[in-house]
Scaffold this motif. Structure first.
Motif, PDB file in Angstrom:
ATOM      1  N   ASP A 302       0.816  -1.218   0.000  1.00 13.09           N
ATOM      2  CA  ASP A 302       0.000   0.000   0.000  1.00 13.09           C
ATOM      3  C   ASP A 302       0.851   1.270   0.000  1.00 13.09           C
ATOM      4  O   ASP A 302       0.489   2.261  -0.628  1.00 13.09           O
ATOM      5  CB  ASP A 302      -0.945  -0.014   1.205  1.00 13.09           C
ATOM      6  CG  ASP A 302      -1.865   1.197   1.221  1.00 13.09           C
ATOM      7  OD1 ASP A 302      -2.655   1.345   0.278  1.00 13.09           O
ATOM      8  OD2 ASP A 302      -1.768   2.004   2.170  1.00 13.09           O
ATOM      9  N   GLN A 303       1.980   1.246   0.737  1.00 15.11           N
ATOM     10  CA  GLN A 303       2.839   2.425   0.829  1.00 15.11           C
ATOM     11  C   GLN A 303       3.953   2.425  -0.218  1.00 15.11           C
ATOM     12  O   GLN A 303       4.837   3.275  -0.177  1.00 15.11           O
ATOM     13  CB  GLN A 303       3.453   2.499   2.233  1.00 15.11           C
ATOM     14  CG  GLN A 303       2.436   2.582   3.358  1.00 15.11           C
ATOM     15  CD  GLN A 303       1.517   3.772   3.213  1.00 15.11           C
ATOM     16  OE1 GLN A 303       1.982   4.893   2.977  1.00 15.11           O
ATOM     17  NE2 GLN A 303       0.214   3.553   3.335  1.00 15.11           N
ATOM     18  N   ILE A 304       3.912   1.464  -1.122  1.00  8.47           N
ATOM     19  CA  ILE A 304       4.978   1.324  -2.111  1.00  8.47           C
ATOM     20  C   ILE A 304       4.480   1.581  -3.535  1.00  8.47           C
ATOM     21  O   ILE A 304       5.121   2.303  -4.300  1.00  8.47           O
ATOM     22  CB  ILE A 304       5.600  -0.093  -2.038  1.00  8.47           C
ATOM     23  CG1 ILE A 304       6.246  -0.319  -0.666  1.00  8.47           C
ATOM     24  CG2 ILE A 304       6.623  -0.304  -3.159  1.00  8.47           C
ATOM     25  CD1 ILE A 304       6.769  -1.724  -0.453  1.00  8.47           C
ATOM     26  N   THR A 374       8.607   7.554 -11.716  1.00  8.89           N
ATOM     27  CA  THR A 374       8.357   6.222 -11.197  1.00  8.89           C
ATOM     28  C   THR A 374       9.392   5.224 -11.697  1.00  8.89           C
ATOM     29  O   THR A 374      10.206   5.529 -12.563  1.00  8.89           O
ATOM     30  CB  THR A 374       6.942   5.744 -11.588  1.00  8.89           C
ATOM     31  OG1 THR A 374       6.671   4.487 -10.964  1.00  8.89           O
ATOM     32  CG2 THR A 374       6.813   5.578 -13.096  1.00  8.89           C
ATOM     33  N   ARG A 375       9.353   4.049 -11.123  1.00  6.80           N
ATOM     34  CA  ARG A 375      10.008   2.848 -11.633  1.00  6.80           C
ATOM     35  C   ARG A 375       8.954   1.754 -11.638  1.00  6.80           C
ATOM     36  O   ARG A 375       7.991   1.808 -10.865  1.00  6.80           O
ATOM     37  CB  ARG A 375      11.185   2.421 -10.755  1.00  6.80           C
ATOM     38  CG  ARG A 375      12.387   3.343 -10.752  1.00  6.80           C
ATOM     39  CD  ARG A 375      13.497   2.759  -9.876  1.00  6.80           C
ATOM     40  NE  ARG A 375      14.621   3.645  -9.703  1.00  6.80           N
ATOM     41  CZ  ARG A 375      15.700   3.653 -10.467  1.00  6.80           C
ATOM     42  NH1 ARG A 375      15.777   2.801 -11.487  1.00  6.80           N
ATOM     43  NH2 ARG A 375      16.703   4.481 -10.243  1.00  6.80           N
ATOM     44  N   THR A 376       9.144   0.752 -12.482  1.00  9.24           N
ATOM     45  CA  THR A 376       8.220  -0.379 -12.520  1.00  9.24           C
ATOM     46  C   THR A 376       8.963  -1.655 -12.172  1.00  9.24           C
ATOM     47  O   THR A 376      10.045  -1.914 -12.711  1.00  9.24           O
ATOM     48  CB  THR A 376       7.580  -0.514 -13.922  1.00  9.24           C
ATOM     49  OG1 THR A 376       6.792   0.649 -14.187  1.00  9.24           O
ATOM     50  CG2 THR A 376       6.685  -1.747 -13.997  1.00  9.24           C
ATOM     51  N   TYR A 395       7.689   6.728  -2.286  1.00 14.04           N
ATOM     52  CA  TYR A 395       8.571   5.648  -1.861  1.00 14.04           C
ATOM     53  C   TYR A 395       9.982   5.864  -2.409  1.00 14.04           C
ATOM     54  O   TYR A 395      10.975   5.686  -1.691  1.00 14.04           O
ATOM     55  CB  TYR A 395       8.027   4.295  -2.347  1.00 14.04           C
ATOM     56  CG  TYR A 395       8.884   3.119  -1.932  1.00 14.04           C
ATOM     57  CD1 TYR A 395       8.723   2.521  -0.694  1.00 14.04           C
ATOM     58  CD2 TYR A 395       9.866   2.617  -2.795  1.00 14.04           C
ATOM     59  CE1 TYR A 395       9.519   1.450  -0.294  1.00 14.04           C
ATOM     60  CE2 TYR A 395      10.661   1.541  -2.421  1.00 14.04           C
ATOM     61  CZ  TYR A 395      10.484   0.965  -1.172  1.00 14.04           C
ATOM     62  OH  TYR A 395      11.281  -0.093  -0.788  1.00 14.04           O
ATOM     63  N   LEU A 396      10.078   6.278  -3.678  1.00 15.48           N
ATOM     64  CA  LEU A 396      11.388   6.545  -4.274  1.00 15.48           C
ATOM     65  C   LEU A 396      12.081   7.695  -3.553  1.00 15.48           C
ATOM     66  O   LEU A 396      13.292   7.671  -3.326  1.00 15.48           O
ATOM     67  CB  LEU A 396      11.235   6.875  -5.760  1.00 15.48           C
ATOM     68  CG  LEU A 396      10.638   5.778  -6.652  1.00 15.48           C
ATOM     69  CD1 LEU A 396      10.478   6.296  -8.070  1.00 15.48           C
ATOM     70  CD2 LEU A 396      11.497   4.526  -6.639  1.00 15.48           C
ATOM     71  N   LEU A 402      17.293   5.701  -5.082  1.00  9.32           N
ATOM     72  CA  LEU A 402      16.543   5.187  -6.236  1.00  9.32           C
ATOM     73  C   LEU A 402      16.155   6.304  -7.197  1.00  9.32           C
ATOM     74  O   LEU A 402      15.612   6.030  -8.260  1.00  9.32           O
ATOM     75  CB  LEU A 402      15.279   4.461  -5.768  1.00  9.32           C
ATOM     76  CG  LEU A 402      15.511   3.187  -4.940  1.00  9.32           C
ATOM     77  CD1 LEU A 402      14.176   2.639  -4.427  1.00  9.32           C
ATOM     78  CD2 LEU A 402      16.236   2.131  -5.765  1.00  9.32           C
ATOM     79  N   LEU A 403      16.416   7.547  -6.825  1.00  9.30           N
ATOM     80  CA  LEU A 403      16.077   8.673  -7.706  1.00  9.30           C
ATOM     81  C   LEU A 403      17.298   9.135  -8.499  1.00  9.30           C
ATOM     82  O   LEU A 403      18.428   8.924  -8.080  1.00  9.30           O
ATOM     83  CB  LEU A 403      15.546   9.850  -6.880  1.00  9.30           C
ATOM     84  CG  LEU A 403      14.102   9.720  -6.396  1.00  9.30           C
ATOM     85  CD1 LEU A 403      13.733  10.899  -5.508  1.00  9.30           C
ATOM     86  CD2 LEU A 403      13.132   9.608  -7.565  1.00  9.30           C
TER      87      LEU A 403
END
Length: 403
Positions: A302-304, A374-376, A395-396, A402-403
């Motif tokens: 949910d938070q991701i 985003t990332r997938t 999240y990122l 991750l950014l």
């Protein structure tokens, strides 16, 4: 600046040289030739002289040729083998069909100058002439070993089309834009596209106007091989020791490498985290239905995540979108049977997941519908079904590596 003052005092028109450094050798590989004028012990840039539309082209050409001669004389005196970057607007280059410029170079070639050391920086800003004649001239110069760099292209021109037509040896990228607070992800995306295009056509990226360390780091991580700017070295009337910054650059690049390794470790650690988490959820669900699977996924992620769906091996969406908006999770059934195989790397990633039997975390991109960075994470549920989970920006941001 009065043009006549300059034209009647040409002995005080002198070339300055701004060093260009390389990432692979950590040393000076060339110099860009810039024009300066000395008046009453004051040094003035000739940039405004060449940009002034009120000054006749023949005046500009005379000063440009003088700078060329003086710069090449200095280059001949040096025992070092380095590139000489010469700026020319398309209009000045086409003056008298480009013959005087080439003839001057050929005269220096007879005196021992290797024309493969010459890099012609061409700017097409406001050029109104025949573009085909310009292209023919540039290709003709290339037969003598002269390299072509695209310095700037008119905003009305199609930048990528011109790169494709000219296939330049060097692409110059101005990092002045990084000073703007409005610079967003689009600039990074354009740079990524440019780096891919440069690789395809065998061109080198040169980043200019580097004035701070973060700009040097930006250039390095975006595929820059050559660097230029006041942070490294200001223009001067003499050449500098080519290994002057070797130790400093080696140290800086080592820091960049450590930072890059840290980001990669974070990337693969996150990918492994998603691999284990998603695999556990899928095993728990035993997939009696997509609804049961996504109920578990929404609870655990949910938070991701903000979007999840399943596609088959051909890219046809088998499930609805499970999308998290302002009011929580919802179902978008209209996405069933849409095909996503047209997306870059889609089919390649399907085969990779199938062969390696593990998930893939994508690079950063902007979501088409939300505009969110985003990332997938893609995961092979079985040989014919593949789960896609779009990661929320929050999240990122919380995991900034991750950014």
């Amino acid at each position: 600046m009065d043009a006549l003052d300059i034209l009647t005092d040409l002995e005080n028109v002198i070339p300055f040289f701004q060093p260009i450094f390389s990432a692979d050798e950590h040393r000076v590989i060339g110099y860009e030739v810039l024009g300066r004028y000395i008046s009453e012990n004051q040094l003035t840039s000739l940039g405004s002289f060449f940009q002034d539309d009120q000054i006749p082209e023949e005046y500009k050409f005379e000063v440009d040729q003088l700078l060329l001669v003086k710069a090449l004389e200095k280059a001949l005196e040096s025992n070092e083998d380095f590139y000489i970057f010469l700026n020319r607007t398309a209009d000045l280059l086409m003056y008298n069909h480009g013959e005087p410029f080439l003839n001057e170079l050929l005269a220096f070639e007879k005196r021992g100058l290797n024309l493969q050391r010459i890099v012609l920086e061409i700017s097409e800003q406001n050029y109104q002439g025949d573009i085909n004649q310009l292209d023919h001239l540039l290709q003709y110069y290339r037969t003598y070993g002269i390299k072509i760099a695209i310095a700037r292209i008119d905003s009305d021109s199609n930048y990528f089309d011109r790169i494709g037509q000219l296939e330049p040896d060097i692409l110059k990228i101005n990092l002045q834009v990084l000073k703007s607070t409005t610079t967003g992800t689009a600039f990074n995306d354009i740079l990524f596209s440019l780096s891919l295009l440069a690789r395809k056509i065998g061109a080198t990226l040169l980043f200019e106007n580097i004035e701070m360390e973060y700009q040097l780091h930006f250039a390095w991580k975006n595929g820059g091989r050559y660097y230029q700017g006041y942070y490294l070295s200001k223009p001067a009337s003499e050449f500098i020791e080519h290994d002057l910054l070797k130790d400093r650059l080696k140290e800086k690049f080592h820091d960049f490498i450590l930072y890059g390794k840290k980001r990669l470790e974070s990337f693969y650690s996150t990918s492994d985290f998603f691999q284990v988490k998603v695999q556990e959820i899928i095993l728990k669900s035993k997939k009696t239905s997509y609804e049961e699977l996504f109920e578990l996924l929404m609870k655990e992620m949910d938070q991701i995540a903000f979007r999840m769906y399943v596609c088959d091996e051909d890219g046809f969406q088998q499930s609805p979108n499970f999308f998290k908006g302002k009011d929580g999770w919802g179902i978008q059934k209209e996405y069933i049977n849409k095909n996503w195989s047209w997306r870059p790397y889609f089919l390649e990633n399907i085969f990779k997941m199938r062969n390696e039997k593990k998930g893939i975390l994508s690079d950063l991109y902007s979501d088409i519908e939300t505009g969110e960075t985003t990332r997938t994470f893609s995961f092979p549920m079985n040989p014919t079904e593949f789960l896609f989970i779009d990661i929320a920006y929050n999240y990122l941001f919380e995991h900034d590596d991750l950014l």
